[in-house]
Scaffold this motif. Structure first.
Motif, PDB file in Angstrom:
ATOM      1  N   GLN A 169     -78.464 -44.925-117.684  1.00  0.00           N
ATOM      2  CA  GLN A 169     -78.787 -43.853-119.005  1.00  0.00           C
ATOM      3  C   GLN A 169     -78.022 -43.643-118.932  1.00  0.00           C
ATOM      4  N   LYS A 170     -77.755 -43.514-120.202  1.00  0.00           N
ATOM      5  CA  LYS A 170     -76.266 -42.625-120.737  1.00  0.00           C
ATOM      6  C   LYS A 170     -76.085 -41.373-120.550  1.00  0.00           C
ATOM      7  N   ILE A 171     -75.196 -40.761-120.301  1.00  0.00           N
ATOM      8  CA  ILE A 171     -75.785 -39.549-119.655  1.00  0.00           C
ATOM      9  C   ILE A 171     -73.968 -38.800-120.860  1.00  0.00           C
ATOM     10  N   VAL A 172     -74.367 -37.508-121.066  1.00  0.00           N
ATOM     11  CA  VAL A 172     -74.110 -36.544-122.152  1.00  0.00           C
ATOM     12  C   VAL A 172     -73.668 -35.289-121.720  1.00  0.00           C
ATOM     13  N   ALA A 173     -71.816 -35.160-120.461  1.00  0.00           N
ATOM     14  CA  ALA A 173     -72.437 -34.119-119.952  1.00  0.00           C
ATOM     15  C   ALA A 173     -70.921 -32.934-121.030  1.00  0.00           C
ATOM     16  N   GLY A 174     -71.336 -32.014-121.187  1.00  0.00           N
ATOM     17  CA  GLY A 174     -70.336 -30.838-121.482  1.00  0.00           C
ATOM     18  C   GLY A 174     -70.075 -30.431-120.358  1.00  0.00           C
ATOM     19  N   LEU A 206     -66.249 -46.320-126.562  1.00  0.00           N
ATOM     20  CA  LEU A 206     -66.477 -46.184-125.347  1.00  0.00           C
ATOM     21  C   LEU A 206     -67.776 -46.931-125.198  1.00  0.00           C
ATOM     22  N   PHE A 207     -68.693 -46.227-125.780  1.00  0.00           N
ATOM     23  CA  PHE A 207     -70.406 -46.360-125.192  1.00  0.00           C
ATOM     24  C   PHE A 207     -70.707 -48.245-125.640  1.00  0.00           C
ATOM     25  N   ALA A 208     -70.096 -48.774-125.874  1.00  0.00           N
ATOM     26  CA  ALA A 208     -70.354 -50.006-126.126  1.00  0.00           C
ATOM     27  C   ALA A 208     -69.598 -50.850-124.836  1.00  0.00           C
ATOM     28  N   MET A 209     -68.627 -50.598-124.327  1.00  0.00           N
ATOM     29  CA  MET A 209     -67.934 -50.949-123.165  1.00  0.00           C
ATOM     30  C   MET A 209     -69.398 -51.264-122.182  1.00  0.00           C
ATOM     31  N   GLN A 266     -73.944 -44.567-112.349  1.00  0.00           N
ATOM     32  CA  GLN A 266     -73.424 -44.060-113.487  1.00  0.00           C
ATOM     33  C   GLN A 266     -71.734 -43.783-113.447  1.00  0.00           C
ATOM     34  N   ILE A 267     -70.846 -44.549-114.482  1.00  0.00           N
ATOM     35  CA  ILE A 267     -69.283 -43.942-113.991  1.00  0.00           C
ATOM     36  C   ILE A 267     -69.341 -43.689-115.668  1.00  0.00           C
ATOM     37  N   LEU A 268     -68.943 -41.912-115.616  1.00  0.00           N
ATOM     38  CA  LEU A 268     -68.566 -41.564-117.042  1.00  0.00           C
ATOM     39  C   LEU A 268     -67.296 -41.810-117.440  1.00  0.00           C
ATOM     40  N   TYR A 269     -66.952 -41.173-118.838  1.00  0.00           N
ATOM     41  CA  TYR A 269     -65.787 -41.442-118.810  1.00  0.00           C
ATOM     42  C   TYR A 269     -65.476 -40.021-119.873  1.00  0.00           C
ATOM     43  N   GLY A 270     -64.131 -39.450-118.878  1.00  0.00           N
ATOM     44  CA  GLY A 270     -63.274 -38.324-119.611  1.00  0.00           C
ATOM     45  C   GLY A 270     -61.871 -37.894-119.763  1.00  0.00           C
ATOM     46  N   GLY A 271     -61.817 -37.214-120.787  1.00  0.00           N
ATOM     47  CA  GLY A 271     -60.638 -36.765-121.259  1.00  0.00           C
ATOM     48  C   GLY A 271     -60.474 -37.969-123.088  1.00  0.00           C
ATOM     49  N   ALA A 285     -60.148 -47.753-120.550  1.00  0.00           N
ATOM     50  CA  ALA A 285     -61.241 -46.991-119.876  1.00  0.00           C
ATOM     51  C   ALA A 285     -61.948 -48.439-119.677  1.00  0.00           C
ATOM     52  N   GLN A 286     -62.460 -48.985-120.084  1.00  0.00           N
ATOM     53  CA  GLN A 286     -63.323 -50.276-119.599  1.00  0.00           C
ATOM     54  C   GLN A 286     -62.817 -51.383-117.910  1.00  0.00           C
ATOM     55  N   GLU A 287     -61.691 -51.439-118.249  1.00  0.00           N
ATOM     56  CA  GLU A 287     -61.124 -51.856-117.164  1.00  0.00           C
ATOM     57  C   GLU A 287     -61.426 -51.411-116.007  1.00  0.00           C
ATOM     58  N   VAL A 288     -60.378 -50.010-115.688  1.00  0.00           N
ATOM     59  CA  VAL A 288     -60.902 -48.864-115.079  1.00  0.00           C
ATOM     60  C   VAL A 288     -62.374 -49.168-114.268  1.00  0.00           C
ATOM     61  N   HIS A 289     -63.173 -49.054-115.352  1.00  0.00           N
ATOM     62  CA  HIS A 289     -64.499 -48.432-114.710  1.00  0.00           C
ATOM     63  C   HIS A 289     -64.761 -50.354-114.173  1.00  0.00           C
ATOM     64  N   CYS A 290     -64.480 -50.733-114.471  1.00  0.00           N
ATOM     65  CA  CYS A 290     -65.215 -52.047-113.900  1.00  0.00           C
ATOM     66  C   CYS A 290     -64.609 -52.159-112.608  1.00  0.00           C
TER      67      CYS A 290
END
Ligand code: PGA
Length: 250
Positions: A4-9, A221-224, A206-211, A183-188
């Motif tokens: 599941q995707k998470i979008v956190a503020g 980003l979410f397509a990765m 679950q690995i979120l991206y931030g920045g 980002a994908q490269e690092v998440h992977c």
């Protein structure tokens, strides 16, 4: 594996009773999302946001920090058990601002995660490299060192209950987002590192991206395949922009 995707503020040290009430009211108007939507106010506003969100299940609450200690003579600190009184589900730990401005070490971050896992919280464990480290080709080594501190203290199974947020320090608050490919490269790479201890845990975490995530950059980003959502700073203070990011997550 479907995650599941998470979008956190991450609201950081921003807001007032008035502005936070308006922001949450606008966010609640958006209705259901398939993603987990999370907001993290400063401690004094946790009760307010928890009350505003009480009638709906649309928004989950995060705190921005926690003490590694249980209770006692630690002026200015907030314990995990105190957070239990506010309906908090997630807690940010290891944010680069805590590491660089307040001297938090990998070991302290691991202890904070331990105090959260002793209760029923989900740590949002922030990791990431500085620009200097990236330019020196150390991006993954830094992320691995930060993760290793938690692996050594708590073991790989702990990552069944942890959300990772990869936040390159050079991209935070600078407007310079990593590209979706970077980002994908690092998440992977992060997932591969955890897979060395457990393939199953690595597939689940679950690995979120931030920045500097914005509505305009979020869809790519979410397509990765290894990006499971976003930890959003500046753009999360604007309801319209944040909701666009939530929409992009599907
Ligand atoms: P930013 O912050 O989106 O403003 O770069 C992200 C964060 O610090 O979590």
């Amino acid at each position: 594996m479907i995650r599941q995707k998470i979008v956190a503020g991450n609201w950081k040290m921003n807001g007032s009773t008035e502005s936070i009430t308006a922001l949450v009211t606008d966010l609640l108007k958006a209705g259901h999302s398939n993603s987990e939507v999370v907001v993290s106010p400063s401690f004094p506003y946790l009760h307010l946001v928890s009350t505003l969100c009480a009638q709906s299940d649309l928004i989950k609450l995060a705190a921005q920090n926690v003490s590694d200690k249980e209770s006692g003579a630690f002026t200015g600190e907030v314990s995990a058990s105190m957070l239990e009184d506010f309906g908090v589900k997630y807690v940010l730990v290891g944010h680069s601002e805590r590491r660089s401005l307040y001297g938090e070490t990998d070991d302290l971050v691991a202890l904070k995660i331990q105090s959260l896992l002793n209760k029923d919280f989900t740590p949002m464990f922030c990791i990431g490299e500085t620009l200097e480290e990236r330019e020196a080709g150390q991006t993954l080594a830094v992320c691995e060192r930060q993760i290793q501190a938690v692996l050594s203290l708590l073991g790989v199974e702990a990552f069944n209950r942890i959300v990772i947020a990869y936040e390159p320090v050079w991209a935070i608050g600078t407007g310079l987002s990593a590209t979706s490919e970077q980002a994908q490269e690092v998440h992977c790479g992060i997932r591969a590192f955890i897979a060395k201890s457990s393939d199953l845990v690595a597939q689940r975490v679950q690995i979120l991206y931030g920045g500097s995530v914005k509505a305009s950059t979020s869809r790519a980003l979410f397509a990765m395949p290894d990006i499971d959502g976003a930890l959003v700073g500046g753009a999360s203070l604007d309801a319209k922009e944040f909701l666009e990011i939530v929409k992009a997550a599907g």
